[in-house]
Design a protein around this motif. Structure first.
Motif, PDB file in Angstrom:
ATOM      1  N   ARG A 184      74.753 -20.153  -3.737  1.00  0.00           N
ATOM      2  CA  ARG A 184      76.214 -20.331  -3.656  1.00  0.00           C
ATOM      3  C   ARG A 184      76.619 -21.372  -4.685  1.00  0.00           C
ATOM      4  O   ARG A 184      76.034 -22.457  -4.725  1.00  0.00           O
ATOM      5  CB  ARG A 184      76.622 -20.819  -2.254  1.00  0.00           C
ATOM      6  CG  ARG A 184      76.321 -19.786  -1.202  1.00  0.00           C
ATOM      7  CD  ARG A 184      76.778 -20.198   0.184  1.00  0.00           C
ATOM      8  NE  ARG A 184      76.284 -19.213   1.145  1.00  0.00           N
ATOM      9  CZ  ARG A 184      76.444 -19.270   2.449  1.00  0.00           C
ATOM     10  NH1 ARG A 184      77.121 -20.276   2.973  1.00  0.00           N
ATOM     11  NH2 ARG A 184      75.944 -18.317   3.229  1.00  0.00           N
ATOM     12  N   GLU A 186      78.393 -23.775  -4.969  1.00  0.00           N
ATOM     13  CA  GLU A 186      79.159 -24.727  -4.159  1.00  0.00           C
ATOM     14  C   GLU A 186      79.944 -25.668  -5.067  1.00  0.00           C
ATOM     15  O   GLU A 186      79.429 -26.149  -6.073  1.00  0.00           O
ATOM     16  CB  GLU A 186      78.210 -25.562  -3.282  1.00  0.00           C
ATOM     17  CG  GLU A 186      77.450 -24.767  -2.226  1.00  0.00           C
ATOM     18  CD  GLU A 186      78.277 -24.474  -0.989  1.00  0.00           C
ATOM     19  OE1 GLU A 186      79.461 -24.842  -0.952  1.00  0.00           O
ATOM     20  OE2 GLU A 186      77.719 -23.844  -0.062  1.00  0.00           O
ATOM     21  N   ARG A 195      73.871 -29.651   1.238  1.00  0.00           N
ATOM     22  CA  ARG A 195      74.668 -28.630   0.578  1.00  0.00           C
ATOM     23  C   ARG A 195      74.178 -28.496  -0.861  1.00  0.00           C
ATOM     24  O   ARG A 195      74.442 -29.345  -1.703  1.00  0.00           O
ATOM     25  CB  ARG A 195      76.156 -28.991   0.608  1.00  0.00           C
ATOM     26  CG  ARG A 195      77.029 -27.851   0.103  1.00  0.00           C
ATOM     27  CD  ARG A 195      78.504 -28.099   0.322  1.00  0.00           C
ATOM     28  NE  ARG A 195      78.866 -28.301   1.709  1.00  0.00           N
ATOM     29  CZ  ARG A 195      78.889 -27.348   2.644  1.00  0.00           C
ATOM     30  NH1 ARG A 195      78.576 -26.117   2.337  1.00  0.00           N
ATOM     31  NH2 ARG A 195      79.226 -27.635   3.880  1.00  0.00           N
ATOM     32  N   THR A 196      73.417 -27.434  -1.109  1.00  0.00           N
ATOM     33  CA  THR A 196      72.859 -27.207  -2.441  1.00  0.00           C
ATOM     34  C   THR A 196      73.350 -25.862  -2.950  1.00  0.00           C
ATOM     35  O   THR A 196      74.017 -25.110  -2.222  1.00  0.00           O
ATOM     36  CB  THR A 196      71.317 -27.213  -2.376  1.00  0.00           C
ATOM     37  OG1 THR A 196      70.901 -26.229  -1.431  1.00  0.00           O
ATOM     38  CG2 THR A 196      70.790 -28.565  -1.945  1.00  0.00           C
ATOM     39  N   GLU A 268      76.669 -28.593  10.680  1.00  0.00           N
ATOM     40  CA  GLU A 268      76.076 -27.296  11.035  1.00  0.00           C
ATOM     41  C   GLU A 268      74.642 -27.167  10.509  1.00  0.00           C
ATOM     42  O   GLU A 268      74.358 -27.507   9.361  1.00  0.00           O
ATOM     43  CB  GLU A 268      76.939 -26.173  10.428  1.00  0.00           C
ATOM     44  CG  GLU A 268      76.307 -24.804  10.601  1.00  0.00           C
ATOM     45  CD  GLU A 268      77.142 -23.670  10.002  1.00  0.00           C
ATOM     46  OE1 GLU A 268      78.360 -23.837   9.806  1.00  0.00           O
ATOM     47  OE2 GLU A 268      76.550 -22.611   9.741  1.00  0.00           O
ATOM     48  N   MET A 269      73.772 -26.641  11.370  1.00  0.00           N
ATOM     49  CA  MET A 269      72.392 -26.361  10.956  1.00  0.00           C
ATOM     50  C   MET A 269      72.129 -24.849  11.008  1.00  0.00           C
ATOM     51  O   MET A 269      71.409 -24.303  10.188  1.00  0.00           O
ATOM     52  CB  MET A 269      71.441 -27.101  11.903  1.00  0.00           C
ATOM     53  CG  MET A 269      69.990 -26.901  11.627  1.00  0.00           C
ATOM     54  SD  MET A 269      69.013 -28.252  12.283  1.00  0.00           S
ATOM     55  CE  MET A 269      69.166 -27.974  14.038  1.00  0.00           C
TER      56      MET A 269
HETATM   57  P1  ATP Z   1      78.897 -24.461   5.666  1.00  0.00           P
HETATM   58  O1  ATP Z   1      80.116 -24.351   6.548  1.00  0.00           O
HETATM   59  O2  ATP Z   1      78.097 -25.714   5.888  1.00  0.00           O
HETATM   60  O3  ATP Z   1      79.179 -24.180   4.217  1.00  0.00           O
HETATM   61  P2  ATP Z   1      78.361 -21.751   6.361  1.00  0.00           P
HETATM   62  O4  ATP Z   1      79.035 -21.621   7.685  1.00  0.00           O
HETATM   63  O5  ATP Z   1      79.020 -21.217   5.150  1.00  0.00           O
HETATM   64  O6  ATP Z   1      77.915 -23.295   6.118  1.00  0.00           O
HETATM   65  P3  ATP Z   1      76.460 -19.680   6.826  1.00  0.00           P
HETATM   66  O7  ATP Z   1      77.060 -18.753   5.850  1.00  0.00           O
HETATM   67  O8  ATP Z   1      76.665 -19.414   8.282  1.00  0.00           O
HETATM   68  O9  ATP Z   1      76.904 -21.177   6.467  1.00  0.00           O
HETATM   69  O10 ATP Z   1      74.918 -19.830   6.492  1.00  0.00           O
HETATM   70  C1  ATP Z   1      73.932 -20.040   7.480  1.00  0.00           C
HETATM   71  C2  ATP Z   1      73.204 -21.342   7.259  1.00  0.00           C
HETATM   72  O11 ATP Z   1      72.784 -21.472   5.893  1.00  0.00           O
HETATM   73  C3  ATP Z   1      74.023 -22.591   7.524  1.00  0.00           C
HETATM   74  O12 ATP Z   1      74.051 -22.877   8.905  1.00  0.00           O
HETATM   75  C4  ATP Z   1      73.266 -23.641   6.737  1.00  0.00           C
HETATM   76  O13 ATP Z   1      72.170 -24.148   7.484  1.00  0.00           O
HETATM   77  C5  ATP Z   1      72.731 -22.855   5.558  1.00  0.00           C
HETATM   78  N1  ATP Z   1      73.554 -23.125   4.385  1.00  0.00           N
HETATM   79  C6  ATP Z   1      74.747 -22.571   4.070  1.00  0.00           C
HETATM   80  N2  ATP Z   1      75.220 -23.061   2.911  1.00  0.00           N
HETATM   81  C7  ATP Z   1      74.282 -23.934   2.456  1.00  0.00           C
HETATM   82  C8  ATP Z   1      74.181 -24.754   1.300  1.00  0.00           C
HETATM   83  N3  ATP Z   1      75.113 -24.748   0.359  1.00  0.00           N
HETATM   84  N4  ATP Z   1      73.085 -25.532   1.162  1.00  0.00           N
HETATM   85  C9  ATP Z   1      72.111 -25.531   2.100  1.00  0.00           C
HETATM   86  N5  ATP Z   1      72.153 -24.778   3.215  1.00  0.00           N
HETATM   87  C10 ATP Z   1      73.214 -23.986   3.403  1.00  0.00           C
END
Ligand code: ATP
Length: 444
Positions: A184, A186, A195-196, A268-269
């Protein structure tokens, strides 16, 4: 024992980042070029730990379950996948840009203020930025096909749903699990691994009859929070948070996040998602393929509903490190740092040292012991500096047991075993080490 970690929550992230670099757990990617934001590498110790962490998940969710099978899908897919999933039209964050310094911010993260927090400049209207990574397939100009690196790993599971049904003997209810990379772009990568831009996810898509959706949703919600609870020391640092109705996708009756109490707040995890028949229906529509399931007993044909559990491998690994980090002031006033991490996740289950590196008779026994034990356990061997430094290194990477071959070993074939958490040392006979460790590991 005085624990300092609790008092220093704010700099805990910097302490973990420094420890990870010092001990070969995680490095900033491309550091010699000044680094690149949102990308990290796992070092010699970290890659062992991360593999162990993934192995714990895979063992619990695939190996030990008859109703879940695994796949390992590709990162680039047909570009239409991301149109069907909605990511091309709607995957990203609302951002405002400062008209003066041109920095971009997520309004929700800066408290919805109307001036730039850095230079007080005026903001533009909020705009949506898509965070899918673009790439191209092919090498000939004019014939290249635009594609994307997958923005979430789970889409590959929907793509393989039909193949899995036809090639294995799964019957609904059943799940398909996968651990894999997602990308992503980000806007604000931050908080180390939290957040990577490149990260791994572990997903289970559990396919059910619509009438059983509620019960399976509740089952997975509990199952996943219990699973994490097993590995974290501080159980009250985990919670389930229910999404408010305005956070829900239109097809979701409910949604919960498993959250960790990070130094900057609840974060969130893993998400436990109610996806109904949305994904398979969308891919049926866009691909023109029938992705329905026919029940072999009743002949009922339907698009299965899905309970999704989708967590971040790197993010949860980072939370584990935060949870495991311990500091203790010793009577000598020296601060001992150690990772109180489940031995199943530690890079090494044990380390073997000779008491003195310049005593060939001790080195020989220690090396033989290493050879023997490393066929069964993950073992580190260290005959470098003094014993205190060797313990400090093993403490900081979370090795639960250190074996020392000393002069007494020459007389009675016993070694000392030092416990990481209590620092207690006991003597055991060398021929009992296997059973001693197996007995400890069995209880974890
Ligand atoms: P966030 O709200 O933190 O951006 P998300 O709701 O978009 O997360 P999901 O699409 O549900 O995340 O992805 C499932 C999991 O993937 C998340 O619970 C998180 O642990 C992990 N995740 C999502 N984005 C990232 C990121 N940029 N870096 C690391 N881990 C991530």
């Amino acid at each position: 024992m005085k624990t300092m970690a609790d008092n220093n929550q704010n700099d805990l992230v910097s302490k973990i980042t420094a420890l990870c670099k010092r001990r070969g757990i995680i490095f900033q990617n491309s550091e010699i070029y000044g680094g690149i934001q949102g990308f990290y590498d796992y070092g010699p110790v970290g890659s062992l730990m991360k593999n162990n962490w993934k192995n714990c998940w895979w063992t619990e969710n695939v190996i030990r379950r008859l109703d879940v099978v695994g796949i390992d899908g590709s990162i680039i897919t047909h570009p239409k996948v991301w149109e069907a999933s909605g990511h091309v039209s709607n995957f990203g964050d609302l951002l405002v840009e400062c008209k003066q310094c041109h920095k971009r911010f997520r309004p929700d993260l800066i408290g919805n203020v109307n001036r730039c927090p850095e230079c007080q400049g005026e903001f533009t209207q909020p705009r949506k930025y898509n965070i899918l990574f673009h790439t191209e397939i092919g090498v000939i100009e004019g014939e290249k096909i635009p594609a994307y690196l997958r923005g979430e790993a789970c889409q590959t599971i929907y793509l393989d749903f039909k193949n899995v049904i036809e090639s294995s003997r799964v019957k609904i209810p059943f799940g398909i699990a996968q651990i894999g990379k997602a990308f992503r772009n980000e806007i604000t990568p931050k908080n180390f691994l939290y957040r990577t831009r490149e990260f791994e996810q572990w997903d289970i898509q559990y396919f059910v009859h619509p009438s059983q959706m509620d019960q399976w949703y509740e089952y997975w919600k509990q199952q996943r929070v219990d699973w994490y609870g097993h590995y974290f020391n501080q159980k009250d640092s985990l919670r389930l948070r229910q999404h408010a109705s305005d956070e829900l996708a239109f097809y979701a009756k409910k949604a919960f996040d498993i959250e960790y109490h990070a130094p900057w707040g609840w974060a969130e995890m893993e998400g436990i998602h109610w996806r109904s028949d949305y994904d398979l229906s969308q891919h049926s529509k866009f691909s023109g393929q029938d992705l329905s399931y026919q029940d072999p007993l009743t002949n009922e044909k339907y698009i299965p509903w899905i309970v999704e559990t989708s967590g971040g491998v790197d993010r949860s690994f980072f939370f584990l490190l935060l949870d495991a980090y311990q500091e203790q002031v010793l009577p000598s006033q020296e601060v001992r740092t150690w990772l109180k991490i489940n031995p199943k996740i530690s890079a090494y289950q044990l380390a073997v040292f000779p008491l003195a590196a310049n005593k060939p008779e001790l080195v020989k026994i220690a090396q033989d012991l290493y050879q023997r034990l490393s066929s069964r356990f993950s073992v580190d061997y260290d005959d470098s500096s003094n014993i205190g430094k060797k313990y400090r290194r093993q403490d900081e990477i979370g090795t639960p047991w250190c074996l020392v071959v000393d002069y007494q070993t020459l007389n009675d074939q016993t070694v000392t075993v030092r416990d990481r958490d209590t620092m207690e040392q006991t003597r055991i006979s060398m021929d009992q080490i296997n059973s001693y460790l197996l007995n400890k590991l069995e209880k974890l």
